[in-house]
Design an enzyme around this catalytic site. Structure first.
Site, PDB file in Angstrom:
ATOM      1  N   SER A 131     -26.336   2.179 -42.496  1.00 41.15           N
ATOM      2  CA  SER A 131     -25.325   2.338 -43.550  1.00 41.15           C
ATOM      3  C   SER A 131     -25.826   3.403 -44.505  1.00 41.15           C
ATOM      4  O   SER A 131     -27.032   3.683 -44.566  1.00 41.15           O
ATOM      5  CB  SER A 131     -25.166   1.010 -44.304  1.00 41.15           C
ATOM      6  OG  SER A 131     -24.459   1.198 -45.511  1.00 41.15           O
ATOM      7  N   TYR A 137     -27.769  -7.144 -48.419  1.00 41.22           N
ATOM      8  CA  TYR A 137     -27.239  -6.185 -47.433  1.00 41.22           C
ATOM      9  C   TYR A 137     -28.020  -4.870 -47.487  1.00 41.22           C
ATOM     10  O   TYR A 137     -28.461  -4.348 -46.439  1.00 41.22           O
ATOM     11  CB  TYR A 137     -25.751  -5.936 -47.720  1.00 41.22           C
ATOM     12  CG  TYR A 137     -25.064  -4.991 -46.760  1.00 41.22           C
ATOM     13  CD1 TYR A 137     -24.543  -5.457 -45.550  1.00 41.22           C
ATOM     14  CD2 TYR A 137     -24.921  -3.632 -47.053  1.00 41.22           C
ATOM     15  CE1 TYR A 137     -23.899  -4.593 -44.677  1.00 41.22           C
ATOM     16  CE2 TYR A 137     -24.284  -2.768 -46.185  1.00 41.22           C
ATOM     17  CZ  TYR A 137     -23.774  -3.255 -44.996  1.00 41.22           C
ATOM     18  OH  TYR A 137     -23.140  -2.393 -44.119  1.00 41.22           O
TER      19      TYR A 137
END
Ligand code: NAD
Length: 269
Positions: free
Chosen positions: A154, A167
Protein backbone atom coordinates in the site's frame (compact mmCIF):
# COMPACT_ATOMS: atom_id res chain seq x y z
CA UNK A 1 -7.24 -14.07 -23.70
CA UNK A 2 -4.74 -11.41 -24.82
CA UNK A 3 -3.24 -11.57 -28.32
CA UNK A 4 0.23 -11.89 -26.84
CA UNK A 5 -0.19 -13.85 -23.59
CA UNK A 6 2.95 -13.66 -21.46
CA UNK A 7 2.15 -16.26 -18.80
CA UNK A 8 1.17 -19.33 -20.81
CA UNK A 9 1.82 -22.57 -18.93
CA UNK A 10 2.33 -20.86 -15.58
CA UNK A 11 0.35 -21.61 -12.42
CA UNK A 12 -0.64 -18.67 -10.24
CA UNK A 13 -2.26 -18.32 -6.84
CA UNK A 14 -3.99 -15.07 -5.89
CA UNK A 15 -5.12 -14.73 -2.27
CA UNK A 16 -8.32 -12.87 -1.50
CA UNK A 17 -9.29 -13.12 -5.15
CA UNK A 18 -13.08 -13.07 -4.83
CA UNK A 19 -13.24 -9.27 -4.49
CA UNK A 20 -11.70 -5.99 -5.53
CA UNK A 21 -8.03 -5.94 -6.48
CA UNK A 22 -7.49 -9.70 -6.10
CA UNK A 23 -10.33 -10.44 -8.50
CA UNK A 24 -8.89 -8.06 -11.11
CA UNK A 25 -5.42 -9.57 -10.67
CA UNK A 26 -6.75 -13.14 -11.08
CA UNK A 27 -8.58 -12.16 -14.27
CA UNK A 28 -5.55 -10.29 -15.66
CA UNK A 29 -3.18 -13.22 -15.00
CA UNK A 30 -5.64 -15.62 -16.64
CA UNK A 31 -6.00 -13.28 -19.64
CA UNK A 32 -2.23 -13.60 -20.04
CA UNK A 33 -2.49 -17.40 -20.09
CA UNK A 34 -1.83 -18.39 -16.46
CA UNK A 35 -3.83 -21.12 -14.73
CA UNK A 36 -5.19 -19.39 -11.64
CA UNK A 37 -6.18 -20.40 -8.13
CA UNK A 38 -8.83 -17.99 -6.85
CA UNK A 39 -8.36 -18.11 -3.07
CA UNK A 40 -11.19 -17.00 -0.80
CA UNK A 41 -12.06 -17.26 2.88
CA UNK A 42 -15.76 -16.33 2.83
CA UNK A 43 -18.39 -15.91 0.09
CA UNK A 44 -17.61 -18.94 -2.12
CA UNK A 45 -20.27 -17.78 -4.59
CA UNK A 46 -18.13 -14.73 -5.41
CA UNK A 47 -15.06 -16.93 -5.95
CA UNK A 48 -17.13 -19.17 -8.24
CA UNK A 49 -18.21 -16.15 -10.28
CA UNK A 50 -14.54 -15.13 -10.76
CA UNK A 51 -13.76 -18.68 -11.91
CA UNK A 52 -16.74 -18.59 -14.28
CA UNK A 53 -15.61 -15.24 -15.72
CA UNK A 54 -12.10 -16.58 -16.34
CA UNK A 55 -13.46 -19.72 -18.00
CA UNK A 56 -15.82 -17.65 -20.15
CA UNK A 57 -12.74 -15.74 -21.38
CA UNK A 58 -11.11 -19.06 -22.37
CA UNK A 59 -8.91 -19.36 -19.28
CA UNK A 60 -8.36 -21.96 -16.55
CA UNK A 61 -9.16 -21.37 -12.87
CA UNK A 62 -10.26 -23.10 -9.68
CA UNK A 63 -11.47 -21.69 -6.37
CA UNK A 64 -9.77 -22.83 -3.14
CA UNK A 65 -10.75 -21.84 0.38
CA UNK A 66 -8.17 -20.96 3.02
CA UNK A 67 -7.70 -18.37 5.73
CA UNK A 68 -4.23 -17.03 4.88
CA UNK A 69 -3.44 -16.51 8.56
CA UNK A 70 -3.96 -20.22 9.34
CA UNK A 71 -0.83 -22.31 8.69
CA UNK A 72 -2.64 -25.62 8.23
CA UNK A 73 -5.23 -24.16 5.87
CA UNK A 74 -2.50 -22.46 3.80
CA UNK A 75 -0.50 -25.67 3.52
CA UNK A 76 -3.62 -27.65 2.56
CA UNK A 77 -4.47 -25.06 -0.12
CA UNK A 78 -1.00 -25.34 -1.68
CA UNK A 79 -1.31 -29.15 -1.74
CA UNK A 80 -4.70 -28.87 -3.46
CA UNK A 81 -3.15 -26.47 -5.97
CA UNK A 82 -0.35 -28.93 -6.76
CA UNK A 83 -2.89 -31.70 -7.29
CA UNK A 84 -4.77 -29.50 -9.76
CA UNK A 85 -1.95 -27.64 -11.54
CA UNK A 86 1.22 -29.56 -10.57
CA UNK A 87 3.19 -26.62 -9.21
CA UNK A 88 3.22 -22.85 -8.59
CA UNK A 89 5.06 -20.21 -10.64
CA UNK A 90 3.39 -17.00 -9.41
CA UNK A 91 2.08 -16.03 -5.97
CA UNK A 92 0.14 -12.81 -5.49
CA UNK A 93 -0.16 -12.14 -1.75
CA UNK A 94 -3.22 -9.93 -1.94
CA UNK A 95 -5.56 -10.81 0.95
CA UNK A 96 -5.92 -8.04 3.49
CA UNK A 97 -8.31 -6.05 5.63
CA UNK A 98 -8.65 -2.99 7.85
CA UNK A 99 -9.90 -2.71 11.45
CA UNK A 100 -9.72 0.99 12.08
CA UNK A 101 -9.92 2.89 15.35
CA UNK A 102 -8.31 5.69 17.29
CA UNK A 103 -5.02 4.43 18.69
CA UNK A 104 -6.09 4.62 22.35
CA UNK A 105 -9.19 2.57 21.59
CA UNK A 106 -7.50 -0.11 19.49
CA UNK A 107 -8.09 -3.57 20.97
CA UNK A 108 -5.35 -6.16 21.04
CA UNK A 109 -7.69 -8.43 19.06
CA UNK A 110 -7.99 -5.85 16.24
CA UNK A 111 -4.23 -5.25 16.25
CA UNK A 112 -3.52 -8.98 16.02
CA UNK A 113 -6.21 -9.70 13.42
CA UNK A 114 -4.75 -7.17 10.98
CA UNK A 115 -1.13 -8.23 11.57
CA UNK A 116 -2.06 -11.93 11.32
CA UNK A 117 -3.85 -11.58 7.98
CA UNK A 118 -1.96 -8.72 6.29
CA UNK A 119 1.58 -9.68 7.37
CA UNK A 120 1.75 -13.22 8.75
CA UNK A 121 -0.59 -14.39 5.98
CA UNK A 122 1.89 -13.10 3.40
CA UNK A 123 4.73 -14.91 5.21
CA UNK A 124 2.85 -18.21 5.34
CA UNK A 125 1.89 -18.19 1.65
CA UNK A 126 5.32 -16.96 0.51
CA UNK A 127 7.07 -19.70 2.50
CA UNK A 128 5.01 -22.42 0.85
CA UNK A 129 5.60 -20.94 -2.61
CA UNK A 130 9.35 -20.60 -2.04
CA UNK A 131 9.62 -24.22 -0.88
CA UNK A 132 8.08 -25.31 -4.20
CA UNK A 133 10.17 -22.86 -6.29
CA UNK A 134 13.36 -24.26 -4.70
CA UNK A 135 12.25 -27.87 -5.11
CA UNK A 136 11.37 -27.42 -8.78
CA UNK A 137 13.92 -24.84 -9.93
CA UNK A 138 13.77 -22.99 -13.23
CA UNK A 139 11.77 -24.35 -16.12
CA UNK A 140 13.23 -22.31 -19.03
CA UNK A 141 10.28 -23.16 -21.27
CA UNK A 142 8.01 -21.36 -18.78
CA UNK A 143 10.02 -18.47 -17.30
CA UNK A 144 13.55 -17.16 -16.73
CA UNK A 145 12.83 -17.12 -12.97
CA UNK A 146 12.27 -20.05 -10.64
CA UNK A 147 9.28 -18.18 -9.26
CA UNK A 148 7.71 -14.77 -8.76
CA UNK A 149 6.05 -13.35 -5.65
CA UNK A 150 4.06 -10.12 -5.70
CA UNK A 151 3.07 -8.70 -2.33
CA UNK A 152 0.07 -6.36 -2.22
CA UNK A 153 1.35 -3.58 -0.04
CA UNK A 154 0.00 0.00 0.00
CA UNK A 155 1.06 3.61 -0.16
CA UNK A 156 0.87 3.18 3.63
CA UNK A 157 4.13 1.27 3.64
CA UNK A 158 5.61 4.80 3.45
CA UNK A 159 2.75 7.23 4.31
CA UNK A 160 1.90 7.11 8.03
CA UNK A 161 -1.85 6.70 8.62
CA UNK A 162 -3.44 7.93 11.84
CA UNK A 163 -6.52 5.99 12.87
CA UNK A 164 -5.17 2.96 11.00
CA UNK A 165 -2.01 2.18 12.96
CA UNK A 166 -2.43 -1.60 12.76
CA UNK A 167 -2.92 -1.47 8.98
CA UNK A 168 0.00 0.89 8.27
CA UNK A 169 2.24 -1.21 10.54
CA UNK A 170 1.27 -4.36 8.64
CA UNK A 171 2.17 -2.75 5.31
CA UNK A 172 5.47 -1.39 6.66
CA UNK A 173 6.18 -4.98 7.70
CA UNK A 174 5.25 -6.26 4.24
CA UNK A 175 7.86 -3.89 2.78
CA UNK A 176 10.68 -5.43 4.84
CA UNK A 177 9.34 -8.96 4.37
CA UNK A 178 9.44 -8.37 0.61
CA UNK A 179 12.90 -6.74 0.55
CA UNK A 180 14.53 -9.26 2.88
CA UNK A 181 13.08 -12.19 0.94
CA UNK A 182 14.15 -10.61 -2.35
CA UNK A 183 17.72 -10.18 -1.09
CA UNK A 184 17.93 -13.75 0.24
CA UNK A 185 16.26 -15.43 -2.73
CA UNK A 186 17.61 -13.51 -5.74
CA UNK A 187 20.57 -15.92 -6.13
CA UNK A 188 17.99 -18.71 -6.42
CA UNK A 189 16.34 -16.77 -9.25
CA UNK A 190 13.22 -16.03 -7.26
CA UNK A 191 11.88 -12.51 -7.75
CA UNK A 192 9.96 -10.80 -4.95
CA UNK A 193 8.33 -7.40 -5.41
CA UNK A 194 5.43 -5.35 -4.07
CA UNK A 195 2.69 -3.27 -5.56
CA UNK A 196 1.79 -0.18 -3.55
CA UNK A 197 -1.76 0.77 -4.55
CA UNK A 198 -3.07 4.23 -3.75
CA UNK A 199 -6.85 4.65 -3.56
CA UNK A 200 -8.43 1.91 -5.64
CA UNK A 201 -12.21 1.69 -5.85
CA UNK A 202 -13.04 -1.52 -3.92
CA UNK A 203 -15.18 -2.54 -0.92
CA UNK A 204 -12.25 -2.03 1.51
CA UNK A 205 -12.43 1.79 1.20
CA UNK A 206 -16.08 2.28 0.17
CA UNK A 207 -16.64 5.12 2.65
CA UNK A 208 -13.86 7.10 0.95
CA UNK A 209 -15.62 7.20 -2.46
CA UNK A 210 -19.31 6.37 -2.14
CA UNK A 211 -20.55 9.96 -1.72
CA UNK A 212 -19.60 12.96 -3.91
CA UNK A 213 -18.27 14.77 -0.82
CA UNK A 214 -16.05 11.85 0.20
CA UNK A 215 -14.74 11.43 -3.34
CA UNK A 216 -13.95 15.14 -3.66
CA UNK A 217 -11.96 15.02 -0.41
CA UNK A 218 -10.15 11.88 -1.54
CA UNK A 219 -9.20 13.45 -4.89
CA UNK A 220 -7.31 16.24 -3.07
CA UNK A 221 -4.81 13.47 -2.20
CA UNK A 222 -4.45 12.24 -5.81
CA UNK A 223 -2.57 14.55 -8.23
CA UNK A 224 -3.73 12.51 -11.24
CA UNK A 225 -7.29 13.41 -10.20
CA UNK A 226 -9.04 10.08 -10.51
CA UNK A 227 -9.61 7.13 -8.22
CA UNK A 228 -7.81 3.95 -9.27
CA UNK A 229 -9.60 0.96 -10.80
CA UNK A 230 -8.80 -2.63 -9.79
CA UNK A 231 -7.78 -3.22 -13.43
CA UNK A 232 -4.94 -0.68 -13.01
CA UNK A 233 -3.45 -3.09 -10.48
CA UNK A 234 -4.33 -6.21 -12.50
CA UNK A 235 -2.38 -5.03 -15.54
CA UNK A 236 0.63 -4.12 -13.42
CA UNK A 237 0.61 -7.47 -11.62
CA UNK A 238 0.51 -9.40 -14.90
CA UNK A 239 3.55 -7.47 -16.14
CA UNK A 240 5.43 -7.92 -12.84
CA UNK A 241 4.77 -11.67 -13.00
CA UNK A 242 6.13 -11.93 -16.53
CA UNK A 243 9.67 -12.14 -17.90
CA UNK A 244 9.23 -8.58 -19.24
CA UNK A 245 10.14 -7.47 -15.71
CA UNK A 246 12.82 -10.15 -15.23
CA UNK A 247 15.46 -7.73 -13.87
CA UNK A 248 13.15 -6.23 -11.23
CA UNK A 249 13.36 -7.62 -7.71
CA UNK A 250 13.12 -6.11 -4.22
CA UNK A 251 11.09 -3.10 -5.35
CA UNK A 252 7.70 -1.61 -4.58
CA UNK A 253 6.00 -0.16 -7.63
CA UNK A 254 3.47 2.43 -6.51
CA UNK A 255 0.31 2.54 -8.60
CA UNK A 256 -1.30 5.54 -6.98
CA UNK A 257 -1.93 8.46 -9.36
CA UNK A 258 0.82 10.33 -7.50
CA UNK A 259 -0.50 9.91 -3.94
CA UNK A 260 3.06 9.33 -2.68
CA UNK A 261 4.15 12.71 -4.18
CA UNK A 262 2.95 14.55 -1.03
CA UNK A 263 0.43 16.69 -3.00
CA UNK A 264 -0.16 18.90 0.07
CA UNK A 265 3.24 20.46 -0.71
CA UNK A 266 2.42 21.32 -4.35
CA UNK A 267 1.54 24.97 -3.64
CA UNK A 268 3.70 25.52 -0.58
CA UNK A 269 7.18 25.58 -2.12
P1 NAD B 1 -11.36 -6.14 -0.67
O1 NAD B 1 -11.97 -6.04 0.66
O2 NAD B 1 -12.23 -5.98 -1.87
O3 NAD B 1 -10.56 -7.50 -0.84
C1 NAD B 1 -9.84 -8.08 0.21
C2 NAD B 1 -9.84 -9.57 -0.01
O4 NAD B 1 -9.07 -10.22 1.01
C3 NAD B 1 -11.24 -10.18 0.04
O5 NAD B 1 -11.37 -11.13 -0.97
C4 NAD B 1 -11.26 -10.82 1.42
O6 NAD B 1 -12.18 -11.88 1.53
C5 NAD B 1 -9.82 -11.31 1.48
N1 NAD B 1 -9.42 -11.73 2.83
C6 NAD B 1 -9.57 -11.05 3.99
N2 NAD B 1 -9.12 -11.81 5.01
C7 NAD B 1 -8.68 -12.98 4.47
C8 NAD B 1 -8.11 -14.16 5.01
N3 NAD B 1 -7.90 -14.30 6.32
N4 NAD B 1 -7.78 -15.16 4.16
C9 NAD B 1 -8.00 -15.04 2.83
N5 NAD B 1 -8.54 -13.95 2.27
C10 NAD B 1 -8.87 -12.93 3.09
O7 NAD B 1 -10.22 -5.03 -0.69
P2 NAD B 1 -9.11 -4.69 -1.81
O8 NAD B 1 -9.05 -3.23 -1.89
O9 NAD B 1 -9.32 -5.47 -3.04
O10 NAD B 1 -7.80 -5.17 -1.04
C11 NAD B 1 -6.87 -6.09 -1.58
C12 NAD B 1 -5.47 -5.75 -1.07
O11 NAD B 1 -5.09 -4.48 -1.57
C13 NAD B 1 -5.35 -5.67 0.46
O12 NAD B 1 -4.13 -6.25 0.87
C14 NAD B 1 -5.33 -4.17 0.71
O13 NAD B 1 -4.65 -3.83 1.89
C15 NAD B 1 -4.59 -3.69 -0.53
N6 NAD B 1 -4.79 -2.28 -0.83
C16 NAD B 1 -5.99 -1.80 -1.25
C17 NAD B 1 -6.12 -0.45 -1.54
C18 NAD B 1 -7.40 0.16 -2.04
O14 NAD B 1 -7.45 1.40 -2.17
N7 NAD B 1 -8.43 -0.59 -2.33
C19 NAD B 1 -5.03 0.41 -1.36
C20 NAD B 1 -3.83 -0.10 -0.91
C21 NAD B 1 -3.71 -1.45 -0.67
Amino acid sequence: MNNNPKLVGQAALVTGANSGIGKAVAIALANDGAKVVVNYVTKPELADSVVDEIKANGGTAIALQADVSNEQQVQAMFQQMYQAFGTIDILVNNAGLQKDSAFQDMSLADWQLVININLTGQFLCAREAVREFLRRGINPAISKAAGKIICMSSVHEVIPWGGHVNYATSKGGVMMLMKSMAQELAPKKIRVNSIGPGAIQTPINKSAWDTPEALEKLLTLIPYDRIGEPEDIGKLAAWMASDESDYITGTTIFCDGGMTLYPGFSTNG
